[in-house]
Design a protein around this motif. Structure first.
Motif, PDB file in Angstrom:
ATOM      1  N   ILE A  58      -0.835  10.428  -5.866  1.00 39.81           N
ATOM      2  CA  ILE A  58       0.007   9.794  -4.832  1.00 39.81           C
ATOM      3  C   ILE A  58       1.165   9.043  -5.484  1.00 39.81           C
ATOM      4  O   ILE A  58       2.318   9.169  -5.059  1.00 39.81           O
ATOM      5  CB  ILE A  58      -0.839   8.863  -3.931  1.00 39.81           C
ATOM      6  N   PHE A  59       0.889   8.277  -6.529  1.00 34.30           N
ATOM      7  CA  PHE A  59       1.966   7.565  -7.215  1.00 34.30           C
ATOM      8  C   PHE A  59       2.959   8.556  -7.829  1.00 34.30           C
ATOM      9  O   PHE A  59       4.170   8.365  -7.766  1.00 34.30           O
ATOM     10  CB  PHE A  59       1.403   6.662  -8.317  1.00 34.30           C
TER      11      PHE A  59
ATOM     12  N   ASP B 124      -3.807   3.179  -3.366  1.00 40.75           N
ATOM     13  CA  ASP B 124      -2.757   2.904  -4.351  1.00 40.75           C
ATOM     14  C   ASP B 124      -1.967   1.679  -3.938  1.00 40.75           C
ATOM     15  O   ASP B 124      -1.377   1.647  -2.850  1.00 40.75           O
ATOM     16  CB  ASP B 124      -1.851   4.123  -4.485  1.00 40.75           C
ATOM     17  N   LEU B 125      -1.943   0.673  -4.812  1.00 38.93           N
ATOM     18  CA  LEU B 125      -1.406  -0.637  -4.460  1.00 38.93           C
ATOM     19  C   LEU B 125      -0.355  -1.105  -5.467  1.00 38.93           C
ATOM     20  O   LEU B 125      -0.389  -0.729  -6.636  1.00 38.93           O
ATOM     21  CB  LEU B 125      -2.548  -1.661  -4.400  1.00 38.93           C
ATOM     22  N   VAL B 126       0.554  -1.952  -4.955  1.00 42.70           N
ATOM     23  CA  VAL B 126       1.581  -2.556  -5.815  1.00 42.70           C
ATOM     24  C   VAL B 126       1.583  -4.053  -5.549  1.00 42.70           C
ATOM     25  O   VAL B 126       1.742  -4.492  -4.401  1.00 42.70           O
ATOM     26  CB  VAL B 126       2.988  -1.977  -5.538  1.00 42.70           C
ATOM     27  N   ALA B 127       1.408  -4.841  -6.604  1.00 41.84           N
ATOM     28  CA  ALA B 127       1.413  -6.303  -6.477  1.00 41.84           C
ATOM     29  C   ALA B 127       2.831  -6.841  -6.647  1.00 41.84           C
ATOM     30  O   ALA B 127       3.739  -6.134  -7.102  1.00 41.84           O
ATOM     31  CB  ALA B 127       0.489  -6.902  -7.532  1.00 41.84           C
TER      32      ALA B 127
ATOM     33  N   LYS C  87       0.862  -1.180   0.000  1.00 43.31           N
ATOM     34  CA  LYS C  87       0.000   0.000   0.000  1.00 43.31           C
ATOM     35  C   LYS C  87       0.900   1.232   0.000  1.00 43.31           C
ATOM     36  O   LYS C  87       1.759   1.395   0.869  1.00 43.31           O
ATOM     37  CB  LYS C  87      -0.880  -0.047   1.258  1.00 43.31           C
ATOM     38  N   VAL C  88       0.703   2.109  -0.982  1.00 45.51           N
ATOM     39  CA  VAL C  88       1.578   3.270  -1.161  1.00 45.51           C
ATOM     40  C   VAL C  88       0.904   4.507  -0.580  1.00 45.51           C
ATOM     41  O   VAL C  88      -0.275   4.758  -0.824  1.00 45.51           O
ATOM     42  CB  VAL C  88       1.875   3.492  -2.670  1.00 45.51           C
ATOM     43  N   ARG C  89       1.683   5.275   0.180  1.00 51.24           N
ATOM     44  CA  ARG C  89       1.170   6.527   0.745  1.00 51.24           C
ATOM     45  C   ARG C  89       1.986   7.696   0.211  1.00 51.24           C
ATOM     46  O   ARG C  89       3.099   7.529  -0.280  1.00 51.24           O
ATOM     47  CB  ARG C  89       1.256   6.486   2.287  1.00 51.24           C
ATOM     48  N   SER C  90       1.422   8.887   0.347  1.00 52.03           N
ATOM     49  CA  SER C  90       2.079  10.069  -0.219  1.00 52.03           C
ATOM     50  C   SER C  90       3.353  10.449   0.522  1.00 52.03           C
ATOM     51  O   SER C  90       4.157  11.221   0.033  1.00 52.03           O
ATOM     52  CB  SER C  90       1.114  11.255  -0.213  1.00 52.03           C
ATOM     53  N   ASN C  91       3.578   9.896   1.726  1.00 51.44           N
ATOM     54  CA  ASN C  91       4.763  10.261   2.511  1.00 51.44           C
ATOM     55  C   ASN C  91       5.975   9.388   2.159  1.00 51.44           C
ATOM     56  O   ASN C  91       6.896   9.238   2.965  1.00 51.44           O
ATOM     57  CB  ASN C  91       4.463  10.157   4.009  1.00 51.44           C
ATOM     58  N   SER C  92       5.950   8.801   0.986  1.00 55.65           N
ATOM     59  CA  SER C  92       7.056   7.956   0.490  1.00 55.65           C
ATOM     60  C   SER C  92       7.212   6.660   1.264  1.00 55.65           C
ATOM     61  O   SER C  92       8.240   6.001   1.162  1.00 55.65           O
ATOM     62  CB  SER C  92       8.402   8.714   0.507  1.00 55.65           C
TER      63      SER C  92
END
Length: 920
Positions: free
Chosen positions: A100-101, A128-131, A49-54
């Motif tokens: 966000i990405f 925002d997700l990364v598999a 799970k991607v967040r805007s705070n890197s």
């Protein structure tokens, strides 16, 4: 390697359920239906799970069994809050296409193909997700899109599609084999049937799959039931990457109807003037099931057949025939040229053979070499002088040339005659050429009033002799001329190692008979002195030959002069005599200077011949390729060694995604690893120095049959007309990587969209059933920054615009005229930049990458234009000068931004077109 993604390390240590990665585990069951996707989501996957705070957080995501909500764990939130209701999801977006990405500090480390975003809620929030792999991302995207489309009816829809037309068609095939209606067929018949449907599959692999299935069921015997046949067919004949592509365009069905296919052809494949009739033709041609043909539906098998057909090859079929202007002067073309054509091995000891001429002429070669010497019985012979190569009779070579001269091309053939014969045997040469070639010989004297050579079109069906010619004031039946002997040069080089100038051979003279001289018309051989002398005294019908070393020197030290020289005169470059193994020089080194006749050793395969063969494919393989305009126009200036963009040429961005490979053979001669292949792919760009680049994919271990790469690359092409793309597949081996296959294609011949690349062997033969599956997109470069950083975040740091400037010539009348051109040029630059900025913003708001086109943008946003009760939130007004979007009532803020940006794009495009039309 990139640094690892980081997250909350304390929670990573928790035991997780097994995460399935279909790319790295080829033995896992393939995804071939929406049911497979839903089942996989219910089991769950670990996603980042991607967040805007890197920061990146590892979470386990799963779909509730009732398919009403999406949950994740662990979470600091209450379990009822760590979820998203399926009915609140507005959109599922692929790639790194949210704010966000784009703003995340480690976005560069995230694969575009593994990233996806769930847009939900009234405020259009994004998850925002990364598999772990592209396949896992595709499973979630496909499953979620089905759930959004069908909601609580998803299960009913999936159950009703179980007996779909694919299963019916496979069952029908089984029944045709099971003629006695026994309910089973022999293993041999089952294997043969599947192999007929998918010829690239190995018999051993199909047999092994049936045996594994029987073993899992503890079944004895080799008979195959209908259910087993269907299961193995689904497993072996489904390509997941094509299935995911199908559902992306099928409006979440298990097939494409005619409208879906039209959308795919127009939006992705760039097919113009598409209609339902064309879609139906494709369906009838490629859909294997009768039901699909009758209903106008294209199943996964029909779609796979279509994508693998020549209709979807990467090479643009328009270039399979002569498609360039053939009425320009001869000097304006690159000419497919052979060196020492008579050799079939090396140029020092190798045999001479007439088949060298047949092969070269059949390959479209338009310039062949004849090294002629006195032979026995007053018959001239051909071989490399001062070497141990064998000899062939001159007469038989001329006879073969007569038969095959226009086998592959109707355009002129140049015979480069290196004459070492006595006067007596020169006369024999003339007799043979006149008798065998007859009217094909072009002997018309050049018109001194003209400035350029005739065109290939005018010279169709003609054979030109390039050789020495007596001066016009020679009154006798013979005279002496200078002798530039490539063979003597080689002999000297063999004895002298430290010679810097290989062309510094003492000038010799020899006797030339007038009859032979008269056969030479517009290709008179002369010795090159220097550029300034040539510009002043050289006649347009005089041709100079350059040793590769000397040509390289001029290319590096006088690149601009060399290009200007070649605008009017033909230049022939031949390989260095030190290449006694007949290795090849890089033709691009001399094409970039405009050299027309770059002589290649056709008998020596490898990268350089791949470039030569690939290059001359682009004009119907007729042996002539029109050079870029910047190399032909009198007033243009181009330096061959430019390391930046070319003035007056719009740079392009080439986006290539290597998706998968099919049926890679084991490299020839490799035995250490058995049948195991560990493939990876190189993408190479060949062209001017500013364009030369290469990128490679990761290695896929132990999978040569169906490796999934899913890697994207981007290249800036500054001079597209001179660029080539080469795909090379190699086997990763600890001893030394081995060649599997390659394909070389001029940039101008690339077809965009989803394409298959047919691979060729080292010697140029097509490798049966072996291919790469790729996606190609070409976009214009936006100014400033690295090519891959063109997002909103980059645009905020505005860069001052670069305007074209005009050079002052200090010729008052000329400078006055062109002074008035400055404001329109600035206006045009502003229009272009404003339009490109608006288009990029529009693509980003639509949730698409820079690779997307405007049609794909409209497809992406159109579902958002409908409200909850299917009332339109936005309508398109076609009654204005250009199409406008009009908001209907109160709409979300994000829709307002889309409409505003669309208006900027349409307005820019409209005024751009109007401005261009109004230019006098």
């Amino acid at each position: 390697t990139s640094p690892p993604l980081h997250g909350d390390g304390t929670k990573q240590k928790r035991e997780r359920k097994k995460t399935v990665s279909f790319s790295s585990m080829p033995t896992e069951k393939k995804i071939s239906s929406a049911s497979d996707c839903i089942n996989s989501m219910v089991e769950g996957s670990e996603l980042k799970k991607v967040r805007s705070n890197s920061r990146i957080y590892h979470r386990y995501f799963l779909l509730d069994a009732d398919m009403q909500s999406l949950r994740w764990e662990p979470s600091k939130k209450d379990s009822e809050k760590a979820k998203i209701d399926i009915k609140s999801i507005k959109e599922v977006r692929t790639g790194k296409n949210t704010d966000i990405f784009r703003s995340n500090g480690i976005s560069d480390q995230i694969s575009e193909d593994c990233a996806f975003s769930i847009i939900y809620g009234e405020n259009y929030e994004s998850l925002d997700l990364v598999a772990n792999s592209a396949d896992v991302a595709n499973i979630w995207v496909t499953g979620l899109r089905y759930l959004i489309s069908y909601g609580k009816h998803t299960l009913d829809m999936l159950e009703s599609s179980q007996d779909n037309m694919r299963t019916s068609w496979v069952s029908q095939m089984f029944s045709e084999i099971d003629v006695d209606n026994l309910g089973h067929i022999t293993l041999c018949n089952a294997v043969q049937c599947i192999r007929n449907l998918n010829p690239g599959l190995k018999t051993s692999k199909i047999e092994l799959k049936f045996k594994e299935l029987h073993k899992s069921k503890d079944k004895a015997g080799t008979e195959v039931t209908k259910e087993e046949f269907i299961e193995v067919f689904h497993e072996l004949c489904t390509r997941p990457e094509i299935y995911f592509l199908l559902v992306q365009f099928s409006s979440n069905k298990e097939f494409l109807d005619t409208k879906d296919l039209m959308m795919f052809l127009e939006a992705e494949q760039g097919v113009a003037h598409i209609n339902e009739e064309i879609s139906l033709e494709i369906i009838h041609k490629y859909e294997p099931s009768k039901e699909g043909q009758e209903k106008g539906w294209l199943s996964i098998d029909g779609f796979t057949n279509y994508l693998m057909s020549p209709d979807c090859y990467i090479f643009d079929p328009e270039h399979k025939k002569v498609c360039q202007d053939m009425k320009q002067p001869l000097s304006h073309y690159f000419i497919n040229s052979s060196h020492n054509t008579y050799l079939i091995e090396d140029q020092f000891r190798g045999p001479s053979d007439i088949t060298g001429y047949i092969r070269a002429l059949k390959m479209g070669c338009r310039s062949v070499e004849l090294d002629v010497w006195d032979g026995p019985d007053n018959e001239p012979v051909i071989y490399t002088g001062h070497t141990m190569t064998s000899q062939i009779v001159f007469r038989s070579v001329i006879d073969i040339i007569n038969k095959y001269a226009f086998f592959a091309s109707e355009y002129p053939l140049i015979l480069c005659l290196e004459n070492h014969c006595s006067i007596k045997q020169q006369k024999v040469m003339v007799q043979h050429m006149k008798k065998l070639l007859g009217d094909k010989l072009y002997t018309t004297l050049p018109n001194v009033e003209e400035s350029y050579l005739p065109s290939p079109d005018v010279l169709k069906g003609k054979i030109l002799i390039k050789a020495k010619k007596l001066s016009s004031n020679c009154s006798g039946v013979e005279g002496d001329v200078t002798d530039e002997d490539e063979g003597a040069e080689m002999s000297q080089r063999m004895g002298k190692e430290n010679v810097e100038q290989p062309n510094n051979v003492p000038v010799k003279r020899f006797q030339l008979c007038k009859e032979l001289s008269e056969l030479v018309s517009i290709c008179k051989s002369v010795q090159f002195k220097e550029f300034q002398v040539s510009f002043q005294v050289q006649k347009y019908w005089e041709v100079c030959s350059f040793n590769e070393v000397l040509a390289s020197k001029y290319a590096n030290e006088n690149p601009g002069d060399f290009v200007n020289y070649n605008k009017r005169f033909l230049a022939r470059v031949f390989p260095s005599p030190m290449r006694i193994d007949s290795s090849n020089m890089n033709p691009q080194d001399f094409w970039k200077c405009g050299c027309q006749i770059v002589a290649m050793n056709f008998q020596t395969p490898g990268l350089m011949m791949d470039l030569n063969i690939g290059w001359f494919r682009q004009n119907g393989n007729c042996g002539y390729v029109l050079r870029p305009a910047i190399m032909r126009e009198e007033v243009s200036f181009f330096s061959a060694n430019t390391k930046d963009s070319v003035p007056g040429v719009s740079p392009q961005l080439l986006h290539i995604k290597i998706i998968s490979g099919q049926n890679f053979p084991k490299p020839k001669g490799s035995g250490a690893k058995g049948d195991v292949v560990d493939p990876y792919v190189y993408v190479e760009i060949h062209g001017i120095p500013a364009d030369c680049a290469e990128q490679r994919t990761k290695t896929v271990h132990q999978n040569g049959d169906a490796p999934i790469f899913d890697e994207s690359f981007e290249f800036q092409i500054n001079l597209p007309e001179l660029a080539m793309v080469r795909f090379v597949v190699l086997d990763d081996d600890y001893i030394g990587d081995e060649f599997i296959g390659q394909y070389t294609i001029p940039f101008e011949c690339l077809q965009t969209g989803y394409r298959h690349v047919p691979l060729q062997s080292l010697t140029g033969e097509v490798l049966a059933h072996a291919s790469l599956f790729v996606h190609v997109a070409i976009t214009n470069r936006r100014g400033g920054g690295k090519p891959h950083k063109r997002g909103l975040s980059v645009r905020k740091g505005k860069k001052s615009r670069e305007y074209a400037s005009l050079r002052t010539l200090w010729i008052k009348t000329v400078d006055e005229v062109f002074k008035n051109a400055q404001p329109p040029i600035r206006d045009a630059t502003d229009l272009r930049e404003n339009m490109q900025n608006a288009v990029v913003s529009f693509k980003e708001l639509c949730g698409l990458s820079s690779v997307a086109n405007l049609m794909q943008c409209m497809l992406a946003v159109s579902p958002r234009f409908l409200g909850p009760d299917n009332t339109p939130l936005v309508v398109l007004n076609l009654s204005e000068q250009y199409p406008t979007m009009e908001l209907q009532g109160i709409v979300p803020e994000v829709l307002k931004k889309i409409v505003t940006t669309y208006d900027m794009v349409s307005c820019s495009l409209f005024f751009d077109i109007v401005w261009v039309k109004e230019i006098p």
